[in-house]
Design a protein around this motif. Structure first.
Motif, PDB file in Angstrom:
ATOM      1  N   GLY A 114      -8.652  12.257   7.947  1.00 27.83           N
ATOM      2  CA  GLY A 114     -10.108  12.215   8.053  1.00 27.83           C
ATOM      3  C   GLY A 114     -10.764  11.988   6.702  1.00 27.83           C
ATOM      4  N   SER A 115     -10.288  12.713   5.680  1.00 25.58           N
ATOM      5  CA  SER A 115     -10.841  12.542   4.330  1.00 25.58           C
ATOM      6  C   SER A 115     -10.554  11.146   3.811  1.00 25.58           C
ATOM      7  N   LEU A 116      -9.365  10.653   4.120  1.00 27.08           N
ATOM      8  CA  LEU A 116      -8.975   9.315   3.684  1.00 27.08           C
ATOM      9  C   LEU A 116      -9.902   8.262   4.283  1.00 27.08           C
ATOM     10  N   LEU A 117     -10.179   8.380   5.580  1.00 26.02           N
ATOM     11  CA  LEU A 117     -11.054   7.407   6.242  1.00 26.02           C
ATOM     12  C   LEU A 117     -12.494   7.527   5.747  1.00 26.02           C
ATOM     13  N   LYS A 160       3.246   5.766   7.060  1.00 24.91           N
ATOM     14  CA  LYS A 160       2.931   4.379   7.430  1.00 24.91           C
ATOM     15  C   LYS A 160       1.592   4.303   8.146  1.00 24.91           C
ATOM     16  N   ALA A 161       1.330   5.265   9.029  1.00 29.28           N
ATOM     17  CA  ALA A 161       0.057   5.264   9.759  1.00 29.28           C
ATOM     18  C   ALA A 161      -1.117   5.466   8.807  1.00 29.28           C
ATOM     19  N   MET A 162      -0.956   6.356   7.844  1.00 27.37           N
ATOM     20  CA  MET A 162      -2.038   6.596   6.893  1.00 27.37           C
ATOM     21  C   MET A 162      -2.255   5.389   5.989  1.00 27.37           C
ATOM     22  N   CYS A 163      -1.165   4.741   5.598  1.00 29.96           N
ATOM     23  CA  CYS A 163      -1.294   3.556   4.749  1.00 29.96           C
ATOM     24  C   CYS A 163      -1.920   2.395   5.518  1.00 29.96           C
ATOM     25  N   ALA A 164      -1.645   2.313   6.816  1.00 35.69           N
ATOM     26  CA  ALA A 164      -2.252   1.261   7.631  1.00 35.69           C
ATOM     27  C   ALA A 164      -3.769   1.396   7.634  1.00 35.69           C
ATOM     28  N   ASN A 165      -4.251   2.618   7.535  1.00 36.42           N
ATOM     29  CA  ASN A 165      -5.694   2.845   7.521  1.00 36.42           C
ATOM     30  C   ASN A 165      -6.329   2.544   6.170  1.00 36.42           C
ATOM     31  N   ILE A 168       0.840  -1.204   0.000  1.00 34.21           N
ATOM     32  CA  ILE A 168       0.000   0.000   0.000  1.00 34.21           C
ATOM     33  C   ILE A 168       0.873   1.251   0.000  1.00 34.21           C
ATOM     34  N   GLU A 169       1.959   1.217   0.775  1.00 34.29           N
ATOM     35  CA  GLU A 169       2.864   2.360   0.830  1.00 34.29           C
ATOM     36  C   GLU A 169       3.523   2.598  -0.525  1.00 34.29           C
ATOM     37  N   ALA A 220      -2.140  18.792  -1.991  1.00 33.25           N
ATOM     38  CA  ALA A 220      -1.254  18.569  -0.841  1.00 33.25           C
ATOM     39  C   ALA A 220      -1.644  17.251  -0.186  1.00 33.25           C
ATOM     40  N   PHE A 221      -0.643  16.624   0.444  1.00 37.51           N
ATOM     41  CA  PHE A 221      -0.865  15.374   1.170  1.00 37.51           C
ATOM     42  C   PHE A 221      -0.269  15.558   2.555  1.00 37.51           C
ATOM     43  N   THR A 222      -1.152  15.770   3.539  1.00 34.99           N
ATOM     44  CA  THR A 222      -0.719  16.123   4.888  1.00 34.99           C
ATOM     45  C   THR A 222      -1.387  15.215   5.917  1.00 34.99           C
ATOM     46  N   PRO A 223      -0.892  15.211   7.171  1.00 35.07           N
ATOM     47  CA  PRO A 223      -1.564  14.417   8.215  1.00 35.07           C
ATOM     48  C   PRO A 223      -3.031  14.782   8.395  1.00 35.07           C
ATOM     49  N   GLY A 224      -3.400  16.012   8.064  1.00 36.51           N
ATOM     50  CA  GLY A 224      -4.791  16.431   8.185  1.00 36.51           C
ATOM     51  C   GLY A 224      -5.718  15.759   7.193  1.00 36.51           C
ATOM     52  N   ASP A 225      -5.137  15.059   6.197  1.00 36.08           N
ATOM     53  CA  ASP A 225      -5.959  14.374   5.203  1.00 36.08           C
ATOM     54  C   ASP A 225      -6.464  13.024   5.699  1.00 36.08           C
TER      55      ASP A 225
END
Length: 501
Positions: free
Chosen positions: A214-217, A180-185, A153-154, A207-212
């Motif tokens: 929520g949108s990813l989930l 890694k945390a975002m890909c785990a989700n 996934i990464e 942009a691809f940030t930690p704030g994304d």
């Protein structure tokens, strides 16, 4: 074994026909081509639009007159040895008996060649459909493409971000650990879905940030809901939002530590699940949500009633797919709501031709043998509809009986729901309310509070104890209308289940 290694082994083994049901045709074709090249074989590929082409040369010329599937199967039989034959979306054409016969004769020709020591074939059917005719299903080896793990996934995420950056600059502002945390989700999604999610997340602000996250989930929940098998459930309920059920809550609290990796080093196996039997509205579903919140795991709901399909084999496939998706998304909590709905006929072959029994057997085997950290929270209202095999130790860690709440529990339930609605519980006579709701379930108490609030709102005043008592008296509880059934439920549970309270 990786998918590529597994597919290579199947091709080398000389199977005459392989069947790959998938929505990700591009990935399936890449796997077949790589396996063929690894075995030193040529590839011929057919589709109804292009006909037969060289499967290893993109955009190469097609053989004239091979768009018809029957003609293509006949031509495939003349391709000779050392050639892997790919048919894309063939199943939809097999309703024509001539095409079906042509495919059968091609498989027979491959078998005869193999018996003589040749290396013709195999025929690889890559199709989005899952209803291969039985006569071909008997000759084919089914190959299911696995969902990507976090490492893959990464790689997909990074490749997609690089591709997007070439089209228009993308500001990537995540650390390696954050990525890694975002890909785990994103576990549980196909490769194509992972790409889609990444593209959609960066489409707006580039942009691809930690704030994304929520949108990813949110997008992941939409994709999971589209399958219709597992429903992603928001689980805001905390343990302190549950009135009563002290034994169940304590059991969950003690096993919370066993969810982590330290438990394995201590010699413990992770908790496998609980079955909660009992009265409707007593809090079983709320407990499933609270477990996910307390253990910080995603909660997915499986409704057994939606698994059944009119087409032969589809119901079993849906159950297998749902359980497989749950394992891939582990660690997670799988909430099987009203489990008796799907397997009430498992004890009788005559009702549905044995379908419920076959599906029930699949579920039992999975409950017993699964290795992925999937905690199952199953709920049931009708004890008599449950096959006795489900209640055997090993399927679940514990079986709890959820009865109507006691007096102290009813007092807590009133306090919880009044507080949730912005009222100070100390302004009400909780003892009088608890005494007046003997025999009421938690859901019925909540309904009475809602009714009292509606009355107060209509009168333009704040609710008080008399108003809530009036709402309680206006709605008799289920324990009165179904007293005999609840009494029988309690008799059955005595000595068989652990009281939840």
């Amino acid at each position: 074994m990786t998918d590529g290694a597994h597919l290579s082994a199947l091709i080398q083994a000389g199977h005459p026909c392989l069947w790959i049901p998938t929505l990700d045709e591009g990935h399936a074709l890449r796997l077949v081509r790589e396996a063929a090249m690894g075995a030193g074989r040529a590839v011929r590929q057919w589709s109804a639009v292009q006909g037969i082409t060289d499967g290893l040369v993109s955009g190469g010329p097609a053989e004239s007159g091979t768009e018809n599937p029957g003609a293509a199967m006949y031509r495939f039989a003349e391709c000779g040895a050392n050639t892997v034959l790919i048919a894309c979306d063939l199943i939809g054409h097999l309703g024509d008996e001539r095409n079906l016969r042509a495919a059968r004769e091609l498989i027979l020709a491959i078998e005869r060649c193999s018996e003589m020591g040749g290396l013709m074939g195999p025929l690889v059917i890559v199709d989005y459909r899952d209803d291969l005719p039985p006569v071909l299903r008997a000759a084919a080896v089914r190959f299911d493409i696995s969902l990507p793990e976090e490492e893959e996934i990464e790689r997909i995420a990074l490749h997609t971000l690089k591709r997007q950056n070439k089209q228009s600059p993308v500001a990537v502002q995540v650390t390696r650990s954050g990525l890694k945390a975002m890909c785990a989700n994103l576990r549980g999604l196909t490769r194509r879905q992972v790409e889609q999610v990444i593209v959609e997340v960066v489409a707006g602000d580039r942009a691809f940030t930690p704030g994304d996250l929520g949108s990813l989930l949110a997008r992941k929940r939409q994709l999971i809901a589209a399958d219709g098998l597992l429903e992603f459930v928001q689980a805001p309920a905390a343990m302190d939002e549950i009135g009563g059920l002290g034994n169940l809550r304590e059991w969950l609290r003690r096993r919370e530590k066993a969810v982590g990796e330290d438990a394995a080093a201590f010699g413990l196996t992770p908790p496998r699940g609980v079955l909660m039997l009992g009265v409707q509205g007593a809090g079983k579903s709320l407990c499933a949500k609270a477990i996910a919140t307390a253990w910080r795991r995603p909660l997915l709901r499986l409704d057994p009633s939606i698994l059944f399909d009119r087409y032969i084999g589809e119901s079993e496939r849906k159950l297998r797919d749902a359980l497989r998706q749950a394992e891939v998304m582990a660690p997670m909590v799988l909430w099987i709501d009203e489990i008796e709905k799907g397997f009430a006929s498992a004890a009788s072959r005559s009702v549905d031709g044995g379908l419920s029994q076959r599906m029930f057997g699949t579920l039992l085997t999975w409950l017993q043998e699964r290795r992925a950290p999937v905690f199952v929270a199953a709920t049931a209202n009708d004890i008599e509809a449950l096959p006795p095999e489900l209640l055997r130790k090993g399927r679940f860690d514990e079986i709890f009986f959820v009865d109507l709440p006691s007096g102290p529990a009813r007092r807590d339930i009133f306090a919880i729901h009044l507080k949730k609605r912005g009222r100070d519980p100390r302004a009400f006579d909780l003892a009088a309310l608890a005494a007046a709701t003997d025999g009421y379930s938690g859901a019925e108490i909540e309904s009475a509070i809602e009714s009292g609030l509606h009355e107060a709102f209509a009168l333009g005043r704040e609710p008080d104890t008399p108003m809530l008592l009036a709402a309680v008296r206006a709605s008799p509880p289920l324990s009165i209308t179904m007293a005999e059934r609840i009494a029988g439920l309690r008799r059955w549970a005595k000595g068989r289940c652990v009281p939840a309270e």
